[in-house]
Write a protein that holds these residues in place. Structure first.
Motif, PDB file in Angstrom:
ATOM      1  N   ARG A  54     -25.231  47.194  76.098  1.00 39.07           N
ATOM      2  CA  ARG A  54     -25.459  45.862  75.531  1.00 39.07           C
ATOM      3  C   ARG A  54     -26.737  45.246  76.119  1.00 39.07           C
ATOM      4  NH1 ARG A  54     -20.858  42.424  73.671  1.00 39.07           N
ATOM      5  NH2 ARG A  54     -19.051  43.745  73.285  1.00 39.07           N
ATOM      6  N   LEU A  55     -26.886  45.367  77.420  1.00 35.69           N
ATOM      7  CA  LEU A  55     -28.059  44.796  78.076  1.00 35.69           C
ATOM      8  C   LEU A  55     -29.330  45.553  77.714  1.00 35.69           C
ATOM      9  CD1 LEU A  55     -26.406  44.157  81.559  1.00 35.69           C
ATOM     10  CD2 LEU A  55     -27.086  42.426  79.885  1.00 35.69           C
ATOM     11  N   ASN A  56     -29.239  46.881  77.596  1.00 37.10           N
ATOM     12  CA  ASN A  56     -30.406  47.657  77.165  1.00 37.10           C
ATOM     13  C   ASN A  56     -30.798  47.289  75.736  1.00 37.10           C
ATOM     14  OD1 ASN A  56     -30.670  49.053  79.582  1.00 37.10           O
ATOM     15  ND2 ASN A  56     -29.320  50.722  78.922  1.00 37.10           N
ATOM     16  N   GLY A  57     -29.792  47.099  74.886  1.00 41.50           N
ATOM     17  CA  GLY A  57     -30.070  46.663  73.515  1.00 41.50           C
ATOM     18  C   GLY A  57     -30.691  45.279  73.480  1.00 41.50           C
ATOM     19  N   LEU A  58     -30.247  44.420  74.410  1.00 42.93           N
ATOM     20  CA  LEU A  58     -30.832  43.087  74.496  1.00 42.93           C
ATOM     21  C   LEU A  58     -32.293  43.166  74.917  1.00 42.93           C
ATOM     22  CD1 LEU A  58     -30.070  40.081  74.277  1.00 42.93           C
ATOM     23  CD2 LEU A  58     -29.511  40.135  76.708  1.00 42.93           C
ATOM     24  N   GLN A  59     -32.607  44.078  75.830  1.00 36.16           N
ATOM     25  CA  GLN A  59     -34.001  44.268  76.225  1.00 36.16           C
ATOM     26  C   GLN A  59     -34.835  44.742  75.043  1.00 36.16           C
ATOM     27  OE1 GLN A  59     -34.574  47.193  79.298  1.00 36.16           O
ATOM     28  NE2 GLN A  59     -36.801  46.843  79.439  1.00 36.16           N
ATOM     29  N   ALA A  60     -34.281  45.626  74.227  1.00 39.77           N
ATOM     30  CA  ALA A  60     -35.023  46.155  73.087  1.00 39.77           C
ATOM     31  C   ALA A  60     -35.263  45.092  72.019  1.00 39.77           C
ATOM     32  CB  ALA A  60     -34.261  47.330  72.479  1.00 39.77           C
ATOM     33  N   GLU A  61     -34.355  44.146  71.865  1.00 39.90           N
ATOM     34  CA  GLU A  61     -34.450  43.196  70.754  1.00 39.90           C
ATOM     35  C   GLU A  61     -34.965  41.823  71.167  1.00 39.90           C
ATOM     36  OE1 GLU A  61     -30.527  43.100  69.175  1.00 39.90           O
ATOM     37  OE2 GLU A  61     -30.556  45.192  68.508  1.00 39.90           O
ATOM     38  N   ALA A  62     -34.654  41.388  72.384  1.00 41.30           N
ATOM     39  CA  ALA A  62     -34.989  40.013  72.771  1.00 41.30           C
ATOM     40  C   ALA A  62     -36.222  39.917  73.663  1.00 41.30           C
ATOM     41  CB  ALA A  62     -33.788  39.372  73.481  1.00 41.30           C
ATOM     42  N   VAL A  63     -36.720  41.030  74.165  1.00 38.33           N
ATOM     43  CA  VAL A  63     -37.914  41.035  75.020  1.00 38.33           C
ATOM     44  C   VAL A  63     -38.971  41.888  74.331  1.00 38.33           C
ATOM     45  CG1 VAL A  63     -38.856  41.573  77.294  1.00 38.33           C
ATOM     46  CG2 VAL A  63     -36.475  40.818  77.081  1.00 38.33           C
TER      47      VAL A  63
ATOM     48  N   PHE B 270     -38.843  62.321  72.169  1.00 36.89           N
ATOM     49  CA  PHE B 270     -38.087  61.123  71.821  1.00 36.89           C
ATOM     50  C   PHE B 270     -39.034  60.014  71.358  1.00 36.89           C
ATOM     51  CE2 PHE B 270     -36.525  56.939  73.267  1.00 36.89           C
ATOM     52  CZ  PHE B 270     -35.397  56.836  72.476  1.00 36.89           C
ATOM     53  N   LYS B 271     -40.147  59.852  72.058  1.00 35.87           N
ATOM     54  CA  LYS B 271     -41.121  58.841  71.679  1.00 35.87           C
ATOM     55  C   LYS B 271     -41.669  59.097  70.283  1.00 35.87           C
ATOM     56  CE  LYS B 271     -45.642  57.036  73.103  1.00 35.87           C
ATOM     57  NZ  LYS B 271     -46.709  57.124  74.135  1.00 35.87           N
ATOM     58  N   GLN B 272     -41.994  60.355  69.995  1.00 35.01           N
ATOM     59  CA  GLN B 272     -42.520  60.675  68.672  1.00 35.01           C
ATOM     60  C   GLN B 272     -41.465  60.448  67.583  1.00 35.01           C
ATOM     61  OE1 GLN B 272     -45.791  61.492  68.141  1.00 35.01           O
ATOM     62  NE2 GLN B 272     -45.188  61.098  66.003  1.00 35.01           N
ATOM     63  N   LYS B 273     -40.219  60.716  67.893  1.00 32.72           N
ATOM     64  CA  LYS B 273     -39.130  60.478  66.946  1.00 32.72           C
ATOM     65  C   LYS B 273     -39.020  58.997  66.598  1.00 32.72           C
ATOM     66  CE  LYS B 273     -34.080  60.679  66.651  1.00 32.72           C
ATOM     67  NZ  LYS B 273     -32.835  61.038  67.373  1.00 32.72           N
ATOM     68  N   ILE B 274     -39.141  58.128  67.604  1.00 29.94           N
ATOM     69  CA  ILE B 274     -39.061  56.686  67.374  1.00 29.94           C
ATOM     70  C   ILE B 274     -40.259  56.213  66.550  1.00 29.94           C
ATOM     71  CG2 ILE B 274     -39.076  54.424  68.488  1.00 29.94           C
ATOM     72  CD1 ILE B 274     -36.449  55.904  68.755  1.00 29.94           C
ATOM     73  N   LEU B 275     -41.446  56.703  66.877  1.00 26.04           N
ATOM     74  CA  LEU B 275     -42.638  56.314  66.118  1.00 26.04           C
ATOM     75  C   LEU B 275     -42.512  56.734  64.657  1.00 26.04           C
ATOM     76  CD1 LEU B 275     -45.455  57.211  68.698  1.00 26.04           C
ATOM     77  CD2 LEU B 275     -44.541  54.941  68.159  1.00 26.04           C
TER      78      LEU B 275
ATOM     79  N   LYS C  80     -39.332  50.079  75.630  1.00 23.30           N
ATOM     80  CA  LYS C  80     -38.709  50.273  76.937  1.00 23.30           C
ATOM     81  C   LYS C  80     -37.193  50.091  76.864  1.00 23.30           C
ATOM     82  CE  LYS C  80     -40.674  48.990  80.698  1.00 23.30           C
ATOM     83  NZ  LYS C  80     -41.259  48.182  81.805  1.00 23.30           N
ATOM     84  N   GLY C  81     -36.772  49.183  76.005  1.00 17.51           N
ATOM     85  CA  GLY C  81     -35.337  49.024  75.805  1.00 17.51           C
ATOM     86  C   GLY C  81     -34.718  50.238  75.137  1.00 17.51           C
ATOM     87  N   LEU C  82     -35.394  50.786  74.139  1.00 18.42           N
ATOM     88  CA  LEU C  82     -34.898  52.002  73.483  1.00 18.42           C
ATOM     89  C   LEU C  82     -34.861  53.161  74.469  1.00 18.42           C
ATOM     90  CD1 LEU C  82     -36.833  51.829  70.077  1.00 18.42           C
ATOM     91  CD2 LEU C  82     -34.514  51.048  70.588  1.00 18.42           C
ATOM     92  N   LEU C  83     -35.860  53.222  75.322  1.00 20.91           N
ATOM     93  CA  LEU C  83     -35.907  54.280  76.334  1.00 20.91           C
ATOM     94  C   LEU C  83     -34.729  54.133  77.303  1.00 20.91           C
ATOM     95  CD1 LEU C  83     -37.874  56.616  76.895  1.00 20.91           C
ATOM     96  CD2 LEU C  83     -39.004  55.146  78.571  1.00 20.91           C
ATOM     97  N   ALA C  84     -34.414  52.884  77.668  1.00 17.50           N
ATOM     98  CA  ALA C  84     -33.282  52.660  78.563  1.00 17.50           C
ATOM     99  C   ALA C  84     -31.962  53.051  77.899  1.00 17.50           C
ATOM    100  CB  ALA C  84     -33.243  51.195  78.990  1.00 17.50           C
ATOM    101  N   ILE C  85     -31.832  52.770  76.617  1.00 20.21           N
ATOM    102  CA  ILE C  85     -30.615  53.156  75.887  1.00 20.21           C
ATOM    103  C   ILE C  85     -30.448  54.662  75.883  1.00 20.21           C
ATOM    104  CG2 ILE C  85     -29.549  53.224  73.595  1.00 20.21           C
ATOM    105  CD1 ILE C  85     -30.741  50.457  73.072  1.00 20.21           C
ATOM    106  N   GLU C  86     -31.517  55.374  75.585  1.00 24.98           N
ATOM    107  CA  GLU C  86     -31.449  56.835  75.548  1.00 24.98           C
ATOM    108  C   GLU C  86     -31.199  57.414  76.931  1.00 24.98           C
ATOM    109  OE1 GLU C  86     -31.528  60.644  73.807  1.00 24.98           O
ATOM    110  OE2 GLU C  86     -31.343  58.625  72.971  1.00 24.98           O
ATOM    111  N   GLY C  87     -31.858  56.858  77.955  1.00 24.03           N
ATOM    112  CA  GLY C  87     -31.664  57.357  79.306  1.00 24.03           C
ATOM    113  C   GLY C  87     -30.243  57.153  79.795  1.00 24.03           C
ATOM    114  N   GLU C  88     -29.667  55.991  79.498  1.00 22.81           N
ATOM    115  CA  GLU C  88     -28.287  55.735  79.912  1.00 22.81           C
ATOM    116  C   GLU C  88     -27.319  56.657  79.193  1.00 22.81           C
ATOM    117  OE1 GLU C  88     -25.615  54.296  82.383  1.00 22.81           O
ATOM    118  OE2 GLU C  88     -27.683  53.556  82.378  1.00 22.81           O
ATOM    119  N   LYS C  89     -27.615  56.946  77.928  1.00 21.22           N
ATOM    120  CA  LYS C  89     -26.757  57.858  77.174  1.00 21.22           C
ATOM    121  C   LYS C  89     -26.769  59.251  77.789  1.00 21.22           C
ATOM    122  CE  LYS C  89     -27.237  57.495  72.796  1.00 21.22           C
ATOM    123  NZ  LYS C  89     -27.804  57.627  71.428  1.00 21.22           N
ATOM    124  N   LEU C  90     -27.940  59.703  78.197  1.00 20.61           N
ATOM    125  CA  LEU C  90     -28.056  61.030  78.797  1.00 20.61           C
ATOM    126  C   LEU C  90     -27.354  61.087  80.157  1.00 20.61           C
ATOM    127  CD1 LEU C  90     -31.785  61.872  77.966  1.00 20.61           C
ATOM    128  CD2 LEU C  90     -29.749  62.954  76.991  1.00 20.61           C
TER     129      LEU C  90
END
Length: 480
Positions: A398-407, A300-305, A321-331
Motif C-alpha cells: 500500500r505504501l509503495n503504491g502510494l509512493q508511485a501515485e502520490a509522489v 523490468f524498466k524496459q517493460k514499464i516504459l 521508484k514506487g513501481l520499483l519498490a513494489i516489484e522489489g518487495e514482491k520478489l
C-alpha cells in the motif's frame, strides 16, 4: 447391589481411612483449583496487556506526521498475538514461540518475547496449568491411591477368599477400577469447573472443549486401569508401586521430554543465522535495483516504459521508484515465503516424528490433543505468522503504491532544500490502513486437528481394557 459396586465401596472406605492418601487427594484438588484460577488470571492479564500494547502500537503508527511513504515502510509496526480462551487451560507452545512481531519492509521478522526467555528455567518443565496438573500429577496420585488395590488382597490372603465367595475376578477388577475411577473424576472436577468459566467467554467453542474433556477423561480412566492391572500382575504392593512409578517416569516424564530432541536430530532445522545468510545470498542473485546495468531490473524498466509508451522514466505518469519498490518487495517476499515454507515443512516433519512417539507414550498423544483443541499448538502459531506476513505485505505494498501515485518522480529524485517537503504525503493515508485482526481457527478446524490425538488416546484406553479383561481371566484361574 452388584458385587462390583460392593468391591468399589470397600476400596473407597479403605482409601478414606488412609490419612496420607486423603491429604494427598485434598492437596491435588486444591492444586488443580489453584492452577485453574491462576492460569485463568494469568492469561487474562496477558490478554489485557497485549491488547493494550496493540492499541498503543496502532496509535503510534497512526500518529506519524506527514512524511514520505517509504519512511513509513521502514518505520514499521508492532502486532501482538491474541490468545483464545482455551489457552488458560493449556497454553501450549505460546511460552516458547513469542507473542509479538515487528513488521517492516524488506524483512520477515520472527516472533519475540516468549515467556521462557523472560522467566526462570522452571517454566521449561511445565507451567502450573490445569493441563499440567492432569497430565503429570493426577496419574501420580492415582498410583499412590491404588497401587495396592489387588496386590494387597493377595498379600493378606483375602483374594482367594473373595473368589471362593462368588465374586469373579472380572467383578473384582471392575470394582477396584470403579473406585479409582471415581477418584479420577473428582480430581478432574476443578478443571471442569474452570471449563465452565471459560465457556462463558467470547470465542469459547463447544466442540474443542468437548474434545479436551473427552481426552482427559479417557486419560484418567486409562491410568486407573493401568494401576489396577499392575497391582494384579505382581505379588507385593511394594513391587506394584515401584513398577508404576517407573511406568509413570518413563511414559509421562522421560519420553515426552526426549521425543522433541530425537525429532530434532532426525530432521535438523536450520538456525536463524544460517537462514539469514542463505536469504542474503539469494537476494544478491535476484538482482540489484540500484544498478542500472542489472539484467533483471533493466528488463523490468524496459517493460514499464513499453507499457506506458514512453522512452524515459521521467515521462511516466507514475513514480518509477514506487513501481520499483513494489516489484522489489514482491520478489523479496516471495523469497522469504519460500524459506518460511521450507522451515515449516521441517517443523511438520519433526512434529510427525514426535507424534509417532504417541505409540509408546499416551502422554504425547494427550498433549497433541490438548494443544490442538486449545489452538495453542505449532499450527496455531503458524496461523499467526501467516496472517502477520500477509498483513505486513499488504501494508508495505500500500505504501509503495502510494509512493508511485502520490509522489512525483521529479520530487522523489530532487535534491533542492524544499524537495523533502514536497515528497511528503498526508498522514491520513496511514490512518486509513486497517488494523491487524487475527482470525483464529474455527471450532471445526480445532476439532479436526485434535482428532488424531484423541483417536490415539482412545486406542490406548481400549488396549488397557482388553489387557484388564485378559489379566482378570488369568487371575480367576490362578489367584496366587
Amino acid at each position: 447391589m452388584s458385587a462390583a459396586w460392593l468391591v468399589a465401596r470397600d476400596e473407597l472406605r479403605l482409601m478414606r481411612r488412609n490419612r496420607v492418601a486423603v491429604i494427598a487427594f485434598a492437596l491435588l484438588l486444591l492444586l488443580t483449583l489453584v492452577a485453574a484460577v491462576t492460569s485463568w488470571t494469568h492469561q487474562q492479564d496477558i490478554a489485557d496487556l497485549r491488547a493494550r500494547f496493540q492499541s498503543e502500537a496502532d496509535q503510534a503508527f497512526d500518529a506519524q506526521p506527514d512524511r514520505h511513504p517509504h519512511r513509513v515502510v521502514h518505520y514499521g509496526h508492532f502486532i501482538f498475538r491474541p490468545l483464545g480462551p482455551l489457552a488458560a487451560f493449556d497454553p501450549g507452545v505460546d511460552a516458547f514461540t513469542g507473542s509479538s512481531m515487528f513488521l517492516e519492509g524488506h524483512r520477515q521478522n520472527t516472533a519475540n518475547f516468549g515467556d521462557v526467555r523472560q522467566s526462570s528455567l522452571l517454566i521449561r518443565f511445565g507451567q502450573l496449568t490445569p493441563a499440567f496438573v492432569l497430565q503429570i500429577l493426577a496419574p501420580l496420585l492415582l498410583i499412590f491411591l491404588g497401587y495396592g488395590a489387588v496386590a494387597r488382597e493377595r498379600e493378606r490372603g483375602t483374594l482367594r477368599q473373595l473368589l471362593v465367595q462368588g465374586i469373579s475376578a472380572r467383578q473384582l477388577f471392575a470394582g477396584k477400577t470403579l473406585a479409582l475411577g471415581l477418584v479420577a473424576i473428582l480430581v478432574g472436577l476443578p478443571a471442569m469447573i474452570g471449563f465452565a468459566l471459560i465457556a462463558g467467554q467470547p470465542g469459547a467453542l463447544a466442540g474443542p472443549m468437548a474434545a479436551i474433556a473427552l481426552g482427559y477423561a479417557a486419560w484418567l480412566f486409562f491410568w486407573a486401569l493401568v494401576v489396577i492391572l499392575v497391582s494384579a500382575l505382581v505379588r507385593r504392593s511394594r513391587d506394584a508401586l515401584l513398577a508404576l512409578l517407573a511406568i509413570w517416569a518413563v511414559g509421562v516424564i522421560l519420553l515426552p521430554r526426549i521425543a522433541p530432541d530425537l525429532a530434532g536430530q532426525a530432521r535438523p532445522l536450520a538456525t536463524r543465522l544460517e537462514t539469514d545468510i542463505a536469504i542474503q545470498r539469494d537476494l544478491r542473485r535476484l538482482g540489484d535495483s540500484h544498478n542500472p546495468d542489472d539484467p533483471f531490473f533493466a528488463a523490468f524498466k524496459q517493460k514499464i516504459l513499453d507499457q506506458y509508451g514512453v522512452t524515459r522514466v521521467e515521462d511516466l505518469p507514475v513514480n518509477y521508484k514506487g513501481l520499483l519498490a513494489i516489484e522489489g518487495e514482491k520478489l523479496t517476499s516471495g523469497l522469504f515465503d519460500r524459506y518460511a515454507a521450507a522451515n515449516f515443512a521441517t517443523q511438520a516433519e519433526q512434529s510427525a516424528i514426535m507424534h509417532g512417539f504417541g505409540l509408546l507414550s499416551p502422554a504425547i498423544a494427550l498433549r497433541r490433543l490438548s494443544m490442538a483443541a486449545a489452538g495453542t499448538d505449532l499450527a496455531g502459531h503458524r496461523r499467526f505468522l501467516g496472517q502477520a506476513e500477509a498483513y505486513r505485505f499488504d501494508i508495505v505494498q500500500r505504501l509503495n503504491g502510494l509512493q508511485a501515485e502520490a509522489v512525483s518522480y521529479a520530487d522523489d529524485t530532487a535534491k533542492d532544500p524544499g524537495a523533502d517537503q514536497r515528497k511528503r504525503v498526508s498522514d491520513s493515508h496511514w490512518n486509513a490502513i486497517p488494523d491487524f485482526i487475527f482470525r483464529p481457527a474455527t471450532g471445526t478446524e480445532l476439532v479436526r486437528a485434535a482428532l488424531p490425538g484423541l483417536a490415539m488416546i482412545l486406542a490406548w484406553l481400549l488396549a488397557a481394557i482388553a489387557a484388564a479383561w485378559f489379566v482378570a481371566g488369568r487371575l480367576q484361574r490362578n489367584p496366587q
